[in-house]
Design an enzyme around this catalytic site. Structure first.
Site, short mmCIF file in Angstrom:
data_model
loop_
_atom_site.label_atom_id
_atom_site.label_comp_id
_atom_site.label_asym_id
_atom_site.label_seq_id
_atom_site.Cartn_x
_atom_site.Cartn_y
_atom_site.Cartn_z
CG HIS A 1 33.24 37.24 43.01
ND1 HIS A 1 34.21 37.84 42.27
CD2 HIS A 1 32.29 36.86 42.11
CE1 HIS A 1 33.87 37.83 40.99
NE2 HIS A 1 32.71 37.25 40.87
CG HIS B 1 35.98 40.28 34.50
ND1 HIS B 1 36.07 40.71 35.79
CD2 HIS B 1 34.73 39.76 34.37
CE1 HIS B 1 34.94 40.46 36.44
NE2 HIS B 1 34.10 39.88 35.60
CD GLU C 1 31.38 31.92 33.71
OE1 GLU C 1 30.51 31.03 33.69
OE2 GLU C 1 32.29 31.97 34.56
#
Ligand code: CUO
Length: 681
Positions: free
Chosen positions: A193, A358, A338
């Site tokens: 990732h 996030h 995103e």
């Protein structure tokens, strides 16, 4: 370290080591040998001019560096540009030396890795696995200090100290989510990732082909794989995190440190509530949870209206039925969802949904910085996947993309079929068994002592436990027509999904659709008549087996074949799903899965690549190809990204197996059995 064969001390004679490093480095460049960069020691060197790198220097050392935060991305751009301007390895050396002790360590490694990938003349340089550069991001602080103590106790002639970590990861069986901790905390998954976001960065001036679409697809595939393992251990599939007005039941306590100075990641209690963001330590403006909801609503409007609106009010249609160079709708949406970035069609209007999710989740324990607590692991791409909430958040993001995908025109018979080829049979073979695959545990050793965050001058290894499986071979028989219309080359697409849902019931096409995990995608030269394809699991187009340790780099410099792609493209190829996680765990009593094999005409799938495109194809399905276009013209996830035409399914509960009425598609039941035993590699 510039080591080849002999290990050098990290501390004490650092200056000598570094002088040695760069003369060795330059020599090796001229010999086209692989190089290991010193990452752990700050030595002299002059600083860059004061007017340079003000953003990069603004992120304190020893604290979180997050590419989800715009100001950090701009800081990374500044440092990456500074390194990219270097016209030779010698000049890069000088610049690396100048800034090494001045900038945040994570930012430093990110930028160094970036330049090594981006500059063709730098691609001989190598960095070891991110696990060895930052062991504290992968190993609990208690294990790190245990290793340091062991190192102090050991005698000078003891070469290594090995400390085992796992398989009891970060919580206890009191929490059901613990059952998949082996998956979330796997070093290879987290390392992949980190690499993926390095090779597909935002705001760094890199335009990669179909980036937005791959953002959707790679993360959707990770969710499919996570769900396969959840079903393996008796958990339900992940529920999207769509209501931020109710608490998040599952907390997370990472037990990792941000650096060796003991700075800990923020943790999250069970039943924490997402709060408006009021921290001032990242240069972000005050931010309300309601803004996430507003952005989400605008993006949903765009999907249902069929177009995005740019800064000037112009409409850009959203459809996946396009001819290049028009971008697919999913590509535009991926970039828009995103991040607030230069590639978003209208970041002022559609916002920064994924990235700010996030951020607010990682600040949930201290949203106004009242406690001076660091952000949680969700803020860093190398650690985010350890936290159960990562998957709930990404399920929510994926849900947006799926909302778009299900309103695309269903695939027609013509789009799905290839009548001149019949898939006669499909099987997997492993250890003399047919259609029976075995998983278990293995360990891998990493040298923790040469990283950036370790206080020992002796080599100390850490042994990490991970899921693994016995390698296997796909055996696929194709019958090709003897007519002139036969394609010369075909693409073979292999997927796998669990056969049964949580209730032990076979799934309809739509229920199973998001569980299909890509296993491999490759081309085959077709000859008339019977074609028998044998394909090893280790050749998978999603996996990467090129992640090297310090010792691999020392011991396997490959001097006889200096131009080999695996050398020159090592850093890029660090991106890729870990080979040891190719299979889900399965159950001890055996768990039924289905293999789906589809053959398509390469003539329709192929993409004309620019001259000089690299041949590196490791993990191309998830990572693309360096300096080249994504190597498949079909939409990513084809054929499961959309519905098929209703007449192809036996309605009302059509299953994927209904598609096997097309000659070029076949399925096979297989069983995966988890043995809980050691699998030797
Ligand atoms: Cu990879 Cu959210 O994009 O973590």
């Amino acid at each position: 370290l510039p080591t080849q064969g002999k290990r050098q001390p990290r501390n004490g004679k650092a200056a000598d080591v570094d002088v040695n490093l760069f003369s060795t480095l330059e020599k090796r460049i001229s010999e086209s040998h692989p190089i290991v960069f010193e990452v752990g020691t700050r030595v002299g060197g002059s600083e860059p001019p004061p007017q340079r790198l003000t953003l990069a220097r603004s992120i304190p050392r020893g604290t979180v560096f997050s590419i989800f935060v715009k100001s950090h991305r701009l800081a990374a751009k500044e440092l990456c540009d500074y390194f990219m301007e270097a016209s030779s390895v010698q000049e890069l050396r000088q610049r690396v030396e100048e800034v090494r002790g001045l900038v945040n360590e994570k930012l430093f490694i990110f930028a160094l890795s970036f330049v090594i990938i981006r500059k063709p003349e730098m691609r001989h340089l190598r960095l070891p696995s991110i696990v060895e550069i930052f062991p504290c991001m992968f190993v609990p602080v208690t294990t790190v200090s245990e290793m340091e103590q062991e190192a102090r106790k050991s005698t000078p002639d003891q070469e290594i100290v090995v400390t085992e970590y796992g398989p009891e990861f970060s919580s206890t069986h009191l929490k059901p989510e613990h059952r998949v901790a082996y998956w979330r905390e796997d070093y290879g998954i987290n390392s992949h990732h980190w690499h993926w976001h390095l090779v597909y960065p935002v705001d760094l001036g890199v335009m990669r082909d179909r980036k937005g679409e791959l953002f959707f697809y790679m993360h959707q595939q990770m969710l499919a794989r996570y769900d396969m393992d959840r079903l393996s251990v008796g958990l339900n599939r992940v529920q999207k995190l769509s209501n931020w007005r109710i608490p998040i039941p599952d907390g997370y306590f990472p037990k990792l440190t941000i650096n060796n100075a003991g700075q800990t990641w923020g943790s999250r209690q069970d039943n924490s509530l997402v709060q408006d963001y009021r921290r001032e330590d990242f240069g972000l403006l005050p931010f309300d949870v309601s803004e996430l909801e507003q952005w989400h609503s605008r993006i949903m409007d765009a999907i249902h209206q069929g177009y995005l609106v740019d800064h000037d009010g112009n409409q850009t249609r959203l459809t996946d039925n396009v001819k290049p160079p028009e971008k697919r709708g999913i590509d535009l949406l991926g970039d828009t969802v995103e991040a607030d970035s230069s590639i978003s069609l209208n970041s002022l209007f559609y916002g920064d949904l994924h990235n700010m999710g996030h951020v607010v989740i990682s600040a949930i324990h201290d949203p106004d910085y009242a406690h001076r607590e660091n952000l949680g692991v969700m803020s860093d791409t190398a650690t985010a996947m350890r936290d159960p909430v990562f998957y709930r958040w990404h399920k929510y993001i994926d849900d947006i993309f799926q909302e778009y995908k299900v309103i695309q025109p269903p695939y027609t018979t013509e789009e799905l079929s290839l009548s001149s080829v019949e898939v006669v049979s499909v099987a997997v073979e492993s250890q003399g068994q047919k259609n029976q695959l075995i998983t278990g545990w293995s360990t891998r050793d990493f040298e923790a002592s040469r990283g950036l965050d370790f206080n020992a001058d002796k080599p100390v290894m850490v042994r990490l436990t991970h899921l693994n499986h016995h390698p296997f071979v796909y055996s696929i028989k194709l019958q090709a027509a003897n007519s002139g219309s036969l394609p010369k080359e075909v693409t073979v697409r292999i997927f796998m999904a669990p056969k049964l849902n949580e209730r032990g019931v076979e799934m309809s096409f739509m229920e199973q659709r998001l569980l299909w995990a890509e296993m491999d995608r490759f081309t085959h030269d077709l000859k008339p008549g019977l074609n028998h394809i044998l394909r090893s699991s280790t050749s998978s187009s999603i996996t990467n087996s090129n992640e090297f340790t310090f010792r691999d780099l020392e011991e396997r410099p490959n001097p006889d074949n200096p131009g080999a792609p695996e050398n020159t493209l090592f850093n890029f190829c660090g991106c890729g799903w870990p080979q040891h996680m190719l299979l889900p765990r399965g159950k001890q009593e055996g768990m039924p899965f289905e293999l789906f094999v589809m053959v398509t005409d390469w003539n329709q799938d192929k993409v004309a690549q620019p001259d000089g495109a690299c041949s590196c194809s490791a993990a191309a399905s998830f990572c693309g190809i360096l300096d080249a276009l994504y190597p498949d013209a079909r939409p990513m996830g084809f054929p499961f990204d959309r519905r098929p035409m209703p007449m192809l399914l036996n309605r009302p509960v059509g299953r994927a197996s209904d598609l096997t009425r097309l000659s070029n598609i076949a399925m096979q039941d297989i069983t995966i059995t988890f043995t809980n035993a050691q699998i030797t590699q």
